[in-house]
Design a protein around this motif. Structure first.
Motif, short mmCIF file in Angstrom:
data_model
loop_
_atom_site.label_atom_id
_atom_site.label_comp_id
_atom_site.label_asym_id
_atom_site.label_seq_id
_atom_site.Cartn_x
_atom_site.Cartn_y
_atom_site.Cartn_z
N TYR A 59 -2.15 4.94 2.74
CA TYR A 59 -2.59 3.73 2.03
C TYR A 59 -1.51 2.68 2.19
O TYR A 59 -0.31 2.96 2.04
CB TYR A 59 -2.81 4.01 0.54
N GLN A 60 -1.93 1.43 2.50
CA GLN A 60 -1.00 0.33 2.65
C GLN A 60 -1.53 -0.90 1.92
O GLN A 60 -2.72 -1.23 2.02
CB GLN A 60 -0.79 -0.01 4.13
N ASP A 61 -0.64 -1.55 1.19
CA ASP A 61 -1.00 -2.76 0.45
C ASP A 61 -0.06 -3.88 0.86
O ASP A 61 1.17 -3.75 0.77
CB ASP A 61 -0.90 -2.51 -1.06
N SER B 224 1.04 -7.95 0.50
CA SER B 224 0.95 -9.09 -0.41
C SER B 224 1.91 -10.18 0.03
O SER B 224 3.03 -9.91 0.50
CB SER B 224 1.27 -8.67 -1.86
N ASP C 210 -5.41 -6.65 4.17
CA ASP C 210 -4.45 -6.69 3.08
C ASP C 210 -4.36 -5.35 2.36
O ASP C 210 -3.35 -5.06 1.72
CB ASP C 210 -4.85 -7.78 2.08
N GLN C 211 -5.40 -4.55 2.48
CA GLN C 211 -5.37 -3.17 1.99
C GLN C 211 -5.95 -2.27 3.07
O GLN C 211 -7.02 -2.55 3.62
CB GLN C 211 -6.17 -3.02 0.71
N ARG D 179 -10.59 -0.91 5.55
CA ARG D 179 -9.74 -2.08 5.38
C ARG D 179 -10.41 -3.09 4.45
O ARG D 179 -11.64 -3.22 4.42
CB ARG D 179 -9.45 -2.75 6.72
#
Length: 391
Positions: A280-282, A284, A311-312, A339
């Motif tokens: 999981y990648q977030d 910002s 962005d996610q 995504r």
């Protein structure tokens, strides 16, 4: 047990046989199969040349070579040798104190890369360090919905050329005598960016300039009980990383990335193992102008890199391994990626990928497996020469 030395193996490891071996045998003393464990351990100049046949859809076909060096003291080598003689997987349970890799690669679309890296541990694996540097040119297609102007299922693509170099390093400290590590990570890069599309190239130059500096610093936490660094059969690993890229650190941009990763390996029977992996990648930021490769992307075998940025990002994979013999393993795998892109209108997308592969245990006392994965998605098909589990 089949003790034949096959033509495929002979071709794959011909480069190893041309190196000075000082009468070291390439047949394992227990099963009499082809094995380079003795060469790696007992030859002062021993290293594993890993061929790179690149079929990554994002950069096209190409190839290269990576030299993997294992660093151990005489005492560590002897302990590994005795454990390897006592049981088939004995030596693989010991963590090498140091591993160095250096390589070069190039592909048909003009992409090229040269790099070197080193991993080392001290105080009975209480401190771990990884550092490296590399430089090259990357020609990659970027896909965009023009900030939400296009329908959610439509994107346009444009070619980009990124050229420059980067360095990275991170250090981890074991907490007491547990499998928990805490650490710091640092990344710095200097690159130039252009596009083969004149309009896109003009936009890039007016918004982000001709050259870019990117600098990040982050915190890491990792919990690792896997039984082998190179090809785990049991145990799990979970990690969390929070990176801050900031102008105060010497970069040109401000953004943050949270990344969570996990792997678990479960032996079902003596011959069957099932494995799971998740990511999981977030992302910002308050910046409006960022390099097109800054955002994370779905990472699955068979899916082109940077094809699905957002962005996610979330991805889940499963893999089933069947050990035909202790040397030969075949596998099947499946992955699903998601995504979420925040723009004028939020959009989401999913993609799945699947494939099969095989591994040969090339160095039994170290637990090193090499082989090939064949993978496909709705966008492309690819095959990968892999060292390790494939995750």
């Amino acid at each position: 047990m089949d003790n034949r030395f096959t033509p495929r193996m002979g071709i794959a490891f011909l480069s190893i046989l041309t190196l000075p071996c000082h009468a070291i045998s390439f047949l394992d003393p227990i099963d009499k199969q082809f094995d380079i464990g003795s060469y790696l351990a007992e030859n002062a100049y021993g290293f594993l040349p890993v061929p790179m046949i690149i079929t990554e859809p994002a950069v096209g076909y190409g190839g290269g070579i990576v030299g993997v060096f294992l660093h151990e003291s005489a005492e560590e080598k002897e302990a590994r040798k005795q454990k390897a003689l006592a049981s088939f997987d004995g030596g693989a349970q010991l963590m090498p104190a140091g591993v160095t890799a250096a390589g070069v690669a190039a592909t048909q679309n003009g992409t090229w890369l040269a790099f070197a890296g080193h991993r080392h541990s001290w105080l009975k694996d209480s401190i771990r360090y990884i550092g490296g540097a590399g430089g090259g040119r990357f020609n990659i297609d970027i896909y965009s919905d023009l900030g939400g102007l296009l329908p959610s299922d439509r994107t346009i693509s444009f070619g980009t050329e990124t050229e420059g170099g980067a360095i990275f390093q991170h250090v981890q400290f074991r907490i007491a005598k547990t499998p928990l590590f805490l650490g710091l990570k640092q990344i710095w890069s200097h690159t130039s960016l252009s596009s083969d599309n004149p309009i896109v190239d003009a936009i890039l130059r007016s918004t982000i300039g001709e050259t870019m500096n990117n600098s990040g610093l982050g915190l890491q936490a990792e919990y690792d009980t896997r039984d082998n660094l190179f090809f785990p059969k049991n145990g799990y690993q979970a990690s969390a990383e929070y990176m801050v890229y900031n102008k105060a650190l010497g970069g040109d941009y401000n953004y943050q990335i949270l990344r969570l990763d996990g792997q678990i390996f479960v032996p079902i029977t003596e011959q069957w193992t099932i494995a799971f992996a998740g990511n999981y990648q977030d992302f910002s930021t308050n910046e409006y102008s960022l390099p097109p490769t800054a955002r994370p992307f779905i990472e699955l075998r068979g899916v082109p890199s940077f094809r699905y940025q957002g962005d996610q990002i979330a991805a889940a994979q499963t893999q089933v391994n069947y050990f035909i013999t202790p040397r030969w393993t075949v596998s099947g795998f499946y992955g699903l990626g998601y995504r979420q892109q925040e723009s004028l209108k939020d959009s989401s997308q999913t993609v799945d990928a699947y494939g099969v592969g095989f591994r040969y245990q090339l160095a039994r006392r170290y637990g090193i497996h090499m082989g090939v994965d064949l993978a496909a998605s709705k966008d492309d098909k690819a095959f990968y020469i892999s060292m390790g589990s494939g995750f």
